[in-house]
Scaffold this motif. Structure first.
Motif, PDB file in Angstrom:
ATOM      1  N   GLN A   1       0.824  -1.212   0.000  1.00 19.80           N
ATOM      2  CA  GLN A   1       0.000   0.000   0.000  1.00 19.80           C
ATOM      3  C   GLN A   1       0.856   1.259   0.000  1.00 19.80           C
ATOM      4  O   GLN A   1       0.502   2.277  -0.613  1.00 19.80           O
ATOM      5  N   SER A   2       1.994   1.211   0.671  1.00 21.54           N
ATOM      6  CA  SER A   2       2.924   2.340   0.672  1.00 21.54           C
ATOM      7  C   SER A   2       3.445   2.595  -0.747  1.00 21.54           C
ATOM      8  O   SER A   2       3.550   3.747  -1.189  1.00 21.54           O
ATOM      9  N   LYS A   3       3.765   1.508  -1.451  1.00 17.42           N
ATOM     10  CA  LYS A   3       4.228   1.634  -2.841  1.00 17.42           C
ATOM     11  C   LYS A   3       3.123   2.183  -3.734  1.00 17.42           C
ATOM     12  O   LYS A   3       3.377   2.996  -4.631  1.00 17.42           O
ATOM     13  N   TYR A   4       1.885   1.716  -3.495  1.00 17.12           N
ATOM     14  CA  TYR A   4       0.752   2.203  -4.283  1.00 17.12           C
ATOM     15  C   TYR A   4       0.574   3.711  -4.088  1.00 17.12           C
ATOM     16  O   TYR A   4       0.381   4.454  -5.059  1.00 17.12           O
ATOM     17  N   LEU A   5       0.668   4.158  -2.842  1.00 13.96           N
ATOM     18  CA  LEU A   5       0.530   5.589  -2.564  1.00 13.96           C
ATOM     19  C   LEU A   5       1.664   6.375  -3.207  1.00 13.96           C
ATOM     20  O   LEU A   5       1.447   7.444  -3.793  1.00 13.96           O
ATOM     21  N   ARG A   6       2.867   5.822  -3.122  1.00 17.07           N
ATOM     22  CA  ARG A   6       4.025   6.477  -3.734  1.00 17.07           C
ATOM     23  C   ARG A   6       3.860   6.600  -5.249  1.00 17.07           C
ATOM     24  O   ARG A   6       4.115   7.658  -5.832  1.00 17.07           O
ATOM     25  N   GLN A   7       3.415   5.522  -5.882  1.00 15.45           N
ATOM     26  CA  GLN A   7       3.219   5.538  -7.334  1.00 15.45           C
ATOM     27  C   GLN A   7       2.106   6.507  -7.735  1.00 15.45           C
ATOM     28  O   GLN A   7       2.216   7.225  -8.736  1.00 15.45           O
ATOM     29  N   THR A   8       1.049   6.526  -6.942  1.00 14.65           N
ATOM     30  CA  THR A   8      -0.075   7.429  -7.218  1.00 14.65           C
ATOM     31  C   THR A   8       0.375   8.883  -7.190  1.00 14.65           C
ATOM     32  O   THR A   8       0.038   9.681  -8.076  1.00 14.65           O
ATOM     33  N   LEU A   9       1.152   9.239  -6.181  1.00 14.95           N
ATOM     34  CA  LEU A   9       1.613  10.617  -6.034  1.00 14.95           C
ATOM     35  C   LEU A   9       2.679  10.977  -7.063  1.00 14.95           C
ATOM     36  O   LEU A   9       2.963  12.160  -7.266  1.00 14.95           O
ATOM     37  N   SER A  10       3.264   9.973  -7.697  1.00 15.57           N
ATOM     38  CA  SER A  10       4.322  10.228  -8.673  1.00 15.57           C
ATOM     39  C   SER A  10       3.798  10.361 -10.102  1.00 15.57           C
ATOM     40  O   SER A  10       4.552  10.753 -10.994  1.00 15.57           O
ATOM     41  N   GLN A  11       2.540  10.020 -10.314  1.00 16.93           N
ATOM     42  CA  GLN A  11       1.976  10.096 -11.675  1.00 16.93           C
ATOM     43  C   GLN A  11       1.494  11.516 -11.950  1.00 16.93           C
ATOM     44  O   GLN A  11       0.584  12.005 -11.282  1.00 16.93           O
ATOM     45  N   ASP A  12       2.104  12.147 -12.937  1.00 16.34           N
ATOM     46  CA  ASP A  12       1.819  13.565 -13.170  1.00 16.34           C
ATOM     47  C   ASP A  12       0.498  13.819 -13.891  1.00 16.34           C
ATOM     48  O   ASP A  12      -0.007  14.942 -13.901  1.00 16.34           O
ATOM     49  N   LYS A  13      -0.089  12.790 -14.471  1.00 14.85           N
ATOM     50  CA  LYS A  13      -1.333  12.984 -15.215  1.00 14.85           C
ATOM     51  C   LYS A  13      -2.578  12.601 -14.418  1.00 14.85           C
ATOM     52  O   LYS A  13      -3.697  12.963 -14.782  1.00 14.85           O
ATOM     53  N   LYS A  14      -2.401  11.873 -13.341  1.00 16.04           N
ATOM     54  CA  LYS A  14      -3.535  11.421 -12.529  1.00 16.04           C
ATOM     55  C   LYS A  14      -4.045  12.576 -11.660  1.00 16.04           C
ATOM     56  O   LYS A  14      -3.258  13.246 -10.985  1.00 16.04           O
ATOM     57  N   PRO A  15      -5.353  12.839 -11.646  1.00 10.93           N
ATOM     58  CA  PRO A  15      -5.881  13.874 -10.744  1.00 10.93           C
ATOM     59  C   PRO A  15      -5.678  13.460  -9.284  1.00 10.93           C
ATOM     60  O   PRO A  15      -6.183  12.421  -8.845  1.00 10.93           O
ATOM     61  N   VAL A  16      -4.911  14.254  -8.553  1.00 14.27           N
ATOM     62  CA  VAL A  16      -4.595  13.946  -7.152  1.00 14.27           C
ATOM     63  C   VAL A  16      -5.033  15.101  -6.273  1.00 14.27           C
ATOM     64  O   VAL A  16      -4.764  16.265  -6.572  1.00 14.27           O
ATOM     65  N   GLY A  17      -5.721  14.778  -5.196  1.00 13.81           N
ATOM     66  CA  GLY A  17      -6.159  15.798  -4.255  1.00 13.81           C
ATOM     67  C   GLY A  17      -5.921  15.370  -2.818  1.00 13.81           C
ATOM     68  O   GLY A  17      -5.786  14.176  -2.528  1.00 13.81           O
ATOM     69  N   PHE A  18      -5.847  16.353  -1.940  1.00 10.88           N
ATOM     70  CA  PHE A  18      -5.733  16.101  -0.501  1.00 10.88           C
ATOM     71  C   PHE A  18      -6.933  16.741   0.197  1.00 10.88           C
ATOM     72  O   PHE A  18      -7.407  17.805  -0.212  1.00 10.88           O
ATOM     73  N   PHE A  19      -7.386  16.082   1.228  1.00  9.61           N
ATOM     74  CA  PHE A  19      -8.477  16.609   2.042  1.00  9.61           C
ATOM     75  C   PHE A  19      -7.934  16.759   3.461  1.00  9.61           C
ATOM     76  O   PHE A  19      -7.704  15.772   4.158  1.00  9.61           O
ATOM     77  N   ILE A  20      -7.693  18.003   3.875  1.00  9.53           N
ATOM     78  CA  ILE A  20      -7.084  18.296   5.172  1.00  9.53           C
ATOM     79  C   ILE A  20      -8.181  18.709   6.144  1.00  9.53           C
ATOM     80  O   ILE A  20      -8.911  19.673   5.893  1.00  9.53           O
ATOM     81  N   SER A  21      -8.287  17.986   7.264  1.00 11.55           N
ATOM     82  CA  SER A  21      -9.400  18.259   8.166  1.00 11.55           C
ATOM     83  C   SER A  21      -8.929  18.541   9.595  1.00 11.55           C
ATOM     84  O   SER A  21      -7.741  18.751   9.848  1.00 11.55           O
ATOM     85  N   ALA A  22      -9.875  18.502  10.539  1.00 10.49           N
ATOM     86  CA  ALA A  22      -9.675  19.052  11.886  1.00 10.49           C
ATOM     87  C   ALA A  22      -8.524  18.431  12.668  1.00 10.49           C
ATOM     88  O   ALA A  22      -7.917  19.098  13.519  1.00 10.49           O
ATOM     89  N   GLY A  23      -8.199  17.166  12.405  1.00 12.22           N
ATOM     90  CA  GLY A  23      -7.147  16.524  13.180  1.00 12.22           C
ATOM     91  C   GLY A  23      -5.739  16.947  12.807  1.00 12.22           C
ATOM     92  O   GLY A  23      -4.793  16.715  13.573  1.00 12.22           O
TER      93      GLY A  23
END
Length: 435
Positions: free
Chosen positions: A9-31
């Motif tokens: 799963q760590s590798k999957y997250l790393r690969q996801t964040l490394s793909q420049d064409k994939k729409p990537v977003g972060f949701f930052i909340s209260a914690g």
């Protein structure tokens, strides 16, 4: 027994964040503000909802002001307001419950002389002082330039992408803005202008701003958003305005002008998740906002190619012991019950906690497939072994140990370290490939 592999799963997250064409977003909340390390005695930088609720109550209790034509102080009126919220079934209402209830009463108070013992003027003054106290507590600065917020901003600034990063947040504070501006990372939050920056609905909906500008969408408003003359929403830099604050604790929006940014930004979240192969990473969100949950779930149902990964702080379950006389009862408490129910019924919603995960609808403990994994595979040292004492039938330790694994990325500070290390890995890859 089934397990989820944290290395995979760590590798999957790393690969996801490394793909420049994939729409990537972060949701930052209260914690997330709780993850900012502070000097001794100064933590937390911003309290959680329970802490903010107590702060507002304590501050208003000091108020002795009596509103014109009223027979009680603001402090007494606020106490009475909380009592009215409790009558609706909220046993221990938090500041979001209180402000939502207050806004609801304001909506029906116009033209009435008395609503549950409150005048229209009294309700307006209560709303003003509650928002003022929230803004005072949230008007803080990051302690240094090494916080998780700065590491997120650095990652955004160091990765070239064909699609822009979109950051959604329910927080009213200005910590993301501070981190981005300190590192000169350009972002767009929906406002344009200089003297009274106004909310540009067309720019938000059309999304035609430069790709290298990060999109920062503050769904629940901000301590520097105001309503001018009860009709125009604007953003200020002074934080000393006399106009009404645009702070939305929930989906209940009592004024049409205030509704406009909220509805536009909720729609922006919906549109983001409906993009092909979109990935949204949640941090610090406990799934307590049903309206946001519905928005996310409806988008995921409509778009099976989208994925939401919720990084949740701490364990999914907590085991407690309660003693009654000579008998001991062991209870298992689910800390994220709502998130668990949603993830088990939605294959493209995953939740990762310290001890367990729900991936593809399957709930299981963490355990690497190969136990001799290298440090290179464990970015930010997020995966940690933990030895648990084995107990006999009488509840006593046998001397044996059972090894379990924890995936710490639900901590926003660990996510920041993960992104920081990812920058180095990507830059090394570019140099190695000669690009």
């Amino acid at each position: 027994m089934t397990f989820h592999d944290p290395i995979r799963q760590s590798k999957y997250l790393r690969q996801t964040l490394s793909q420049d064409k994939k729409p990537v977003g972060f949701f930052i909340s209260a914690g997330c503000p709780l993850a900012v390390a502070m000097p001794e005695g100064k933590w937390p930088l911003i309290p959680d909802v329970a802490g903010l609720t107590k702060y507002v109550k304590d501050e208003i209790d000091k108020e002795t002001t009596v509103i014109k034509n009223a027979t009680r102080s603001l402090a007494d009126a606020y106490t009475k307001l909380i009592e009215e919220v409790v009558k609706t079934g909220k046993i221990n209402p938090n500041i979001e419950d209180i402000l939502s209830f207050l806004r609801g009463m304001m909506q029906i108070s116009k033209g009435a002389t008395d609503i549950r013992g409150f005048s229209e003027t009294e309700l307006k003054n209560l709303e003003k002082i509650v928002c003022q106290k929230i803004a005072e507590k949230l008007n803080v600065e990051l302690p240094n330039n090494k916080t998780p917020y700065h590491k997120l901003a650095k990652w955004v600034n160091n990765i070239d992408r064909d699609t822009p990063i979109e950051i959604f947040t329910t927080n009213y504070d200005l910590l993301l803005e501070e981190a981005f501006e300190s590192l000169k990372v350009p972002y767009f939050d929906g406002f344009v202008g200089t003297r009274f920056p106004f909310f540009d609905l067309r720019a938000v909906e059309d999304n035609l701003i430069p790709i290298h500008w990060t999109r920062l969408w503050k769904i629940h408003g901000s301590i520097n958003w105001y309503l001018k003359d009860n009709k125009d929403v604007y953003r200020s830099t002074s934080l000393e305005e006399c106009d009404s604050y645009i702070i939305h604790p929930s989906h209940l929006k009592y004024d049409q002008s205030r509704k406009m940014p909220y509805l536009a930004l909720i729609d922006r979240l919906n549109k983001f998740l409906r993009q092909n192969s979109a990935v949204l990473i949640l941090s610090g969100y406990s799934f307590s906002d049903d309206h946001l949950n519905d928005t996310i779930l409806n988008a995921l149902r409509a778009n099976p190619t989208a994925m939401v990964i919720a990084l949740l702080y701490g364990d999914l379950t907590t085991i407690t012991e309660e003693k009654e006389g000579e008998e001991t009862t062991v209870k298992t408490i689910i800390n994220y019950e709502k998130a668990l129910n949603l993830a088990e019924n939605r294959s493209n919603l995953s939740i990762w906690t310290l001890d367990e995960a729900v991936i593809g609808g399957l709930r299981a403990k963490w355990k690497p497939t190969k136990l001799d994994f290298e440090a290179e595979e464990n970015l930010a040292n997020a995966i940690k072994p933990k030895d648990i004492p084995v107990l006999n039938e009488e509840g006593k330790e046998t001397g044996e140990k059972l090894r379990e694994y924890q995936f710490c990325i639900g901590d926003f500070s660990v996510l920041g370290d993960f992104l920081q290390e990812l920058i180095g890995k990507e830059q090394f890859k570019i140099e190695k490939d000669g690009v």
